[in-house]
Design a protein around this motif. Structure first.
Motif, short mmCIF file in Angstrom:
data_model
loop_
_atom_site.label_atom_id
_atom_site.label_comp_id
_atom_site.label_asym_id
_atom_site.label_seq_id
_atom_site.Cartn_x
_atom_site.Cartn_y
_atom_site.Cartn_z
N ALA A 204 -4.96 2.30 4.63
CA ALA A 204 -4.88 3.72 4.31
C ALA A 204 -5.33 4.61 5.46
O ALA A 204 -5.05 5.81 5.47
N HIS B 257 0.06 7.06 7.60
CA HIS B 257 -0.61 8.24 7.06
C HIS B 257 0.09 8.81 5.83
O HIS B 257 -0.56 9.15 4.83
N ARG C 266 -0.71 6.99 2.53
CA ARG C 266 -2.12 6.71 2.29
C ARG C 266 -2.51 6.75 0.82
O ARG C 266 -3.31 5.93 0.36
#
Length: 240
Positions: free
Chosen positions: A176, A182, A185
């Motif tokens: 994450a 990203h 996440r």
């Protein structure tokens, strides 16, 4: 708790404080006992330790996959490092499609997380000497139910706190924090949480852990992942 772009300089300290608070509140509590009583009926746990196919599905299988993942990441790290140091390009597209699109820094971070989280949990288990539920007289065992400080002073041979098996799953929280992932996440956080708790619940079903053992394992794993993300990356991926 939500996942956001933010500096992890203070966030890992907040998570560490939360871990300590959870330990003080839930470890050696009636809440732990009540939950374990749900899995212990007429002197028997819901499942027997090592019973199949549960052991393969929830213990041996996940453990093997995580070990293979670490080996795979190490192999890819070596390939990428040699490629960068030799300034060469691997032209074989069939080979390239099996290489994760992570940077050397990201792969190094993941490898360290996969090693650091279970190792830290194992170290704490050796210090706390906390009994498993199935060791206690409350659940047919022969040991008294002591708090963590009393267990540390007694220094029994048992080592059940925090939960080590679940921490292997929770170590994937590192995914994450990767800049490359990203945008995924939130989903990663959800999936890893479910995976870790599934592994932890399996151990709870035959009295190897209390609820608090898995809870603290989760929070500590997240703390370690967050702290190391601050070292490896300029911005981590967790905020409250």
């Amino acid at each position: 708790m939500t996942l956001e772009n933010d500096s992890s300089h203070w966030m890992w300290l907040k998570l560490l404080c939360l871990t300590i608070i959870a330990t003080l509140i839930f470890e050696h509590s009636q809440f732990d006992i009540r939950i374990s009583e749900l899995f212990y009926t007429n002197g028997q746990w819901l499942i027997q330790k090592g019973a199949q196919p549960y052991a393969f599905i929830f213990y041996d299988g996940p453990k093997t996959l995580l070990i293979l993942s670490a080996i795979y990441l190490l192999a890819i790290l070596i390939v990428k490092y040699r490629k960068s140091s030799n300034n060469t390009y691997i032209a074989n597209s069939k080979f390239n499609k099996f290489i994760v699109p992570f940077s050397i820094r990201e792969i190094s971070y993941l490898l360290i997380i996969l090693i650091a989280v279970p190792s830290t949990i194992a170290l704490l288990k050796g210090v706390t000497h906390v009994s498993c539920p199935n060791h206690l007289t409350l659940f047919g065992g022969d040991l008294p139910y002591l708090n963590i400080w009393q267990n540390m002073l007694t220094k029994t041979d048992v080592k059940c706190f925090p939960a080590a098996h679940a921490s292997a799953g929770f170590s994937l929280y590192g995914l994450a924090f990767l800049p490359t992932l990203h945008k995924y996440r939130y989903r990663i956080f959800e999936i890893v949480t479910v995976l870790g708790w599934t592994m932890g619940l399996y151990k709870m079903l035959f009295g190897d852990h209390f609820f608090s053992h898995t809870l603290v394992s989760m929070l500590l794993s997240l703390t370690i992942a967050c702290a190391l993300a601050g070292v490896f990356f300029k911005r981590a991926a967790i905020s409250s």
